[in-house]
Design a protein around this motif. Structure first.
Motif, short mmCIF file in Angstrom:
data_model
loop_
_atom_site.label_atom_id
_atom_site.label_comp_id
_atom_site.label_asym_id
_atom_site.label_seq_id
_atom_site.Cartn_x
_atom_site.Cartn_y
_atom_site.Cartn_z
N TYR A 1 0.83 -1.20 0.00
CA TYR A 1 0.00 0.00 0.00
C TYR A 1 0.86 1.25 0.00
O TYR A 1 0.68 2.16 -0.80
N GLU B 1 0.48 1.25 -8.53
CA GLU B 1 -0.87 0.95 -9.00
C GLU B 1 -0.81 0.25 -10.35
O GLU B 1 0.06 0.54 -11.17
N ARG C 1 -2.53 -4.88 -5.71
CA ARG C 1 -1.46 -4.00 -5.29
C ARG C 1 -0.13 -4.73 -5.17
O ARG C 1 0.94 -4.17 -5.45
#
Lengths: 328, 328
Positions: B46, B51, B139
């Motif tokens: 994260y 992305e 992710r």
């Protein structure tokens, strides 16, 4: 939030217990909506400790459940039941209040019978969902003096099965069609059924459906109660008295085996957990309105903070000076 | 609780980014399980901010999604995509790790292609459910350097639709069968579709399906992007290049209209709320083990306390000296 005047739930319950059907209908609507009034009604009914016997009727759409329930009403009334209620549950519909049932019931004439209260119920926004709204409605019926509630569900989705099986006795209705009994198995109905009904048994394939069900029961874990498989033709009433008899026999079994009390306790425990979960959802909504949440939200969205760490930081604010329902 | 040694998530991510597929597979398994290791991997991925572009493929079982995805892989590779991943999601299966996809993929030979990583994912216990596990897996792919992830779902249940529509571009696959397009509408697919595909378009009824879909689109709220309706025969590859082209065109539209960034922000916000809900559920599990919970539970079951009041009392203990995940 809305400044509407709260219902006088206590007065309505007293009226409902005195036979005022409109008072009962208002309470049921409140329970279905699940707002402040609904919670107040649910709490009062809960603490009264009143309980009704419950029978769930579930099965695929078109299986003939509605006709069967109409026939069961007649059998129950003939069998000496003074008062009974039918709750027809449709999780997929936003409408409720009797529209679905209207025509059908009028056909059978039960709407003229003061001993029968028929009500449909849909997903209307109760936070705990129908799995909480339905037992609350049942308890309102019980508090108003109704000793028997039949819960009929419209389909065989997860919610329907959950709702129908949260009764003392669960009747699963199938039809004599290839695959129907297998569908019943797939939907988890086999584990929840106390009684199987092959309805429309005058159509070809009834014997095969029965054999399929027997075979599935043979393969499942045996218990003290093996679900009987009945054949009915709801349209003519054939087999309905036998079904009513089996429902009574199952209830006697539950009582004599000492299972009724633990069964109901377990249901209450599950309901408590659902209410708790619903309350948590409200709390998340409340937290989402805090300035602190907006900050965390930005940090998460901009990848400065991961959602797990952010959740941890928010958790510290749970229950904190919230406008919780303690205010009612 | 289990004393197993935690994964060295950082080292695995570095290896995965260097092309180590087994390291990536281990991270994906951890994300799927959603335990401590999974959370650590998810947090690290994260914060990397990486992305991937995402395409969701959804539709009823048997619609030909798998074959279509195989063809899309080929189209993407021919079209110059160096690396891509396919995540095949089955919420109804407890199994995962590639078993479902094995044979199919081998047939197409993509397993020999080092630029393609195919992985199936099932409900394995992640607290936030697949709606959190899937974006976490995406992710991880992105952090390992994969620029494109295709998310294929097995059915059209609520979870599948939720998962498939949490992508930049959602492709809804139907077949030329009467009612299929109506089903798509019913399942809420109409609102989530960016592109419609009538697959098996060499079968009778393709033109009718297209007309049905056009009609439904005419009736829905018009936006700047009207979902195109394509016809494909995945088995022969017919129409697949056009589909790949439309996927690219939709992406360009999102970028030029300035929608890609807000779309992804919204998805992250929803994900955060799901993580929060999962975290509170864990907290409830913890509270359920406290002596105080047992007392409340008894009071509820004995009708001394209603579940709403009990929930309120429990909520006061959330976050209180718990063995929270701060310990990892």
């Amino acid at each position: 939030m809305t400044p509407s005047r709260p219902l006088d739930v206590g007065a309505l319950l007293t009226s409902a217990a005195g036979g005022d059907r409109r008072a009962l209908a208002r309470l049921l609507s409140a329970a279905e909506r699940g707002g402040e009034d609904g919670r107040a009604a649910a709490s009062l009914a809960y603490r009264s400790g009143a309980e009704a016997d419950t029978v769930g009727i579930t099965g695929a759409p078109g299986a003939g459940k509605s006709t069967l329930v109409d026939r069961l009403i007649a059998a129950a009334r003939t069998g000496g039941v003074d008062q009974l209620a039918v709750l027809a549950v449709d999780p997929t519909s936003p409408f409720s209040g009797g529209a679905i049932l209207g025509d059908r019931v009028r056909m059978q004439g039960h709407d003229l019978d003061a001993g029968v209260f028929i009500r449909s119920m849909a997903s209307r926004g109760h936070l705990g969902g129908l799995a909480v709204a339905v037992p609350e409605a049942i308890r309102l019926f019980a508090t108003a003096g109704t000793p028997l509630v039949i819960v009929e569900t419209v389909g065989v989705g997860q919610v329907e099965v959950e709702v129908a099986s949260a009764t003392d006795t669960t009747v699963v209705v199938v039809n004599p069609k290839w695959g129907d009994s297998i569908q019943a198995n797939k939907a988890g109905l086999l584990e929840t059924a106390d009684i199987f009904v092959v309805n429309k048994a005058d159509m070809p394939g009834a014997a095969q459906s029965r054999r399929d069900l027997e075979q599935m029961l043979d393969l499942s874990t045996p218990g003290d109660w093996r679900p009987p498989i009945l054949e009915t033709v709801a349209a003519t009433g054939q087999g309905v008295d036998e079904l009513w008899g089996e429902i009574g026999r199952h209830r006697t079994y539950l009582e004599e085996a000492g299972l009724l009390v633990p069964l109901r306790r377990e249901r209450l425990e599950r309901e408590f957990r659902r209410v708790l979960r619903g309350r948590i959802e409200t709390e998340i909504d409340r937290l989402s309105g805090l300035p602190h949440f907006a900050e965390l939200d930005s940090a998460v969205v901009e990848h400065r903070l991961d959602p797990y760490t952010a959740a941890e930081q928010l958790l510290a604010h749970v229950g904190e000076n919230g406008s919780g329902p303690g205010s009612h």
